[in-house]
Enzyme design. Structure first.
Site, PDB file in Angstrom:
ATOM      1  N   HIS A  12       0.937  -1.189  -0.008  1.00 27.18           N
ATOM      2  CA  HIS A  12      -0.021   0.001   0.041  1.00 27.18           C
ATOM      3  C   HIS A  12       0.782   1.124   0.017  1.00 27.18           C
ATOM      4  CE1 HIS A  12      -3.342  -2.464   0.635  1.00 27.18           C
ATOM      5  NE2 HIS A  12      -2.985  -2.808   1.851  1.00 27.18           N
TER       6      HIS A  12
HETATM    7 ZN   LIG Z   1      -4.034  -7.103   3.553  1.00 26.71          ZN
END
Ligand SMILES: [Zn+2]
Length: 385
Positions: free
Chosen positions: A140
């Site tokens: 992320h």
């Molecule tokens: Zn995850």
């Protein structure tokens, strides 16, 4: 271009470090639990990790991280670790000092070690082989901000590291419960990076829709709650393997987050660890260079078992029915509090490595989505020829 063909495979290597044993994101954060140290201890207790297979992860320097991250963000991250606090401006601008990406003592050194391992893996894999960096998979991370427990994006840095050594076509496969928004931000429109993600639908970060194709080489499969082993096998056979085979990659990067397991507290999928190991094994013959990373996973027992079995799979070990005493002791020594799933854990979590399979029907909605992606793979296969 590569100056030489892959050399003979010297055997899989495990990249780890001691920093993961003693650092925590803080008392109430999902990443307060041990993960990589458990995998190291379990693998050694199983007799699967002789010294010559283990590589100590270097810590990446900001200059190396700047291959993708902005110098301003890296300065802010280093400064936040040194000062152990952030200004409001830094929090707003770089996502540091938030609930999900808190200030903690090793907030630069720990992710820089995971990223250093993935960058090193990219270098080592130029000659071919298999590398496991379970501390990696921080999918992320964004160029100029922390995001979703990730301060840096080691999968992106690994791929760039391979590219710097002449590896061109990379297949990135992600079976974490969450969509890899950071990796997609880097490579969504890069025809040399095949991207396949299987993730829970309607879950944070709410990206990775079925319709998002990037440059045509992005395949996103959102899956419903309760996603089971039979469904993962259908995805493997209908999407992952045909796409990777048709793409003919120079390298495969597998993000093997274990938060899609039934026992995970942060998602609602229902895989057993057999599903992960099946994916790990099935991709191996399709590539001369194979990097397997960790990722999410917030139940310390199920993460430790799953990722130890990933290493066992990569090194072709027989998974015993019952753990040896030393390995059972590693599992029993893990303390996990503050979660309802920590109460009354099944003894099987401590005594075995392999979960009972969680087979089930392949849902009609999933089948329809797979049909759509299969057709797109067939169309792209003509482009990739
Ligand atoms: Zn995850």
């Amino acid at each position: 271009m590569l100056t030489s063909e892959p050399i003979a495979d010297a055997g899989p290597r495990f990249i780890g470090a001691e920093i993961y044993r003693t650092s925590s994101y803080g008392g109430w954060h999902p990443l307060r639990v041990p993960r990589v140290s458990t995998v190291m201890d379990m693998s050694r207790a199983m007799g699967w990790l002789p010294r010559d297979r283990f590589v100590t992860s270097p810590r990446a320097k900001p200059a190396a991280l700047a291959a993708w991250h902005s110098p301003g963000y890296l300065d802010a991250l280093v400064r936040a670790e040194a000062e152990q606090r952030v200004t409001d401006e830094t929090r707003d601008r770089h996502g540091l000092g938030t609930t999900s990406n808190p200030v903690f003592p090793e907030m630069y050194r720990r992710p820089a070690t995971a990223a250093g391992g993935s960058i090193l893996a990219g270098e080592l894999l130029a000659g071919g082989g298999v590398i496991y960096n379970p501390a990696g998979g921080t999918h992320h991370g964004m160029p100029d901000r922390a995001n979703g427990f990730c301060y840096l994006n080691d999968p992106v840095l690994a791929i760039l590291s391979m590219r710097a050594r002449g590896v061109r076509r990379v297949a990135y496969v992600d079976i974490d419960a969450h969509h890899p928004d950071g990796v997609e931000a880097a490579f969504a429109n890069d025809p040399d990076t095949l991207m396949i993600s299987v993730h829970e639908e309607r879950r944070w970060p709410f990206t990775g829709g079925l319709e998002d194709q990037g440059g045509g080489q992005v395949f996103n499969l959102p899956v419903p709650r309760g996603f089971n082993d039979s469904e993962m096998r259908a995805v493997l056979q209908a999407l992952i393997l045909p796409a990777v085979a048709a793409f003919r990659p120079d390298a495969v990067v597998l993000q093997c987050g274990s938060d899609a397991l039934e026992e995970d507290p942060l998602s609602r999928l229902a895989l057993s660890n057999n599903a992960h190991w099946e994916v790990v094994a099935a991709l191996r013959p399709l590539t001369p260079r194979y990097l397997v990373l960790g990722g999410g996973g917030y139940n310390p027992w199920s993460v430790g078992r799953c990722w130890t079995g990933v290493w066992g799979t990569l090194t072709r070990q027989e998974i015993p029915d019952r753990l040896p005493v030393e390995a059972e002791e590693v599992m029993r020594a893990i303390h996990w509090t503050g979660n309802s799933r920590a109460r009354n854990p099944s003894p099987l979590l401590f005594e075995t490595l392999r979960d009972a399979p969680r087979e089930g029907p392949v849902g009609a909605e999933l089948r329809a989505r797979l049909d759509e992606l299969e057709a797109r793979v067939r169309a792209m296969a003509r482009v990739w020829v």
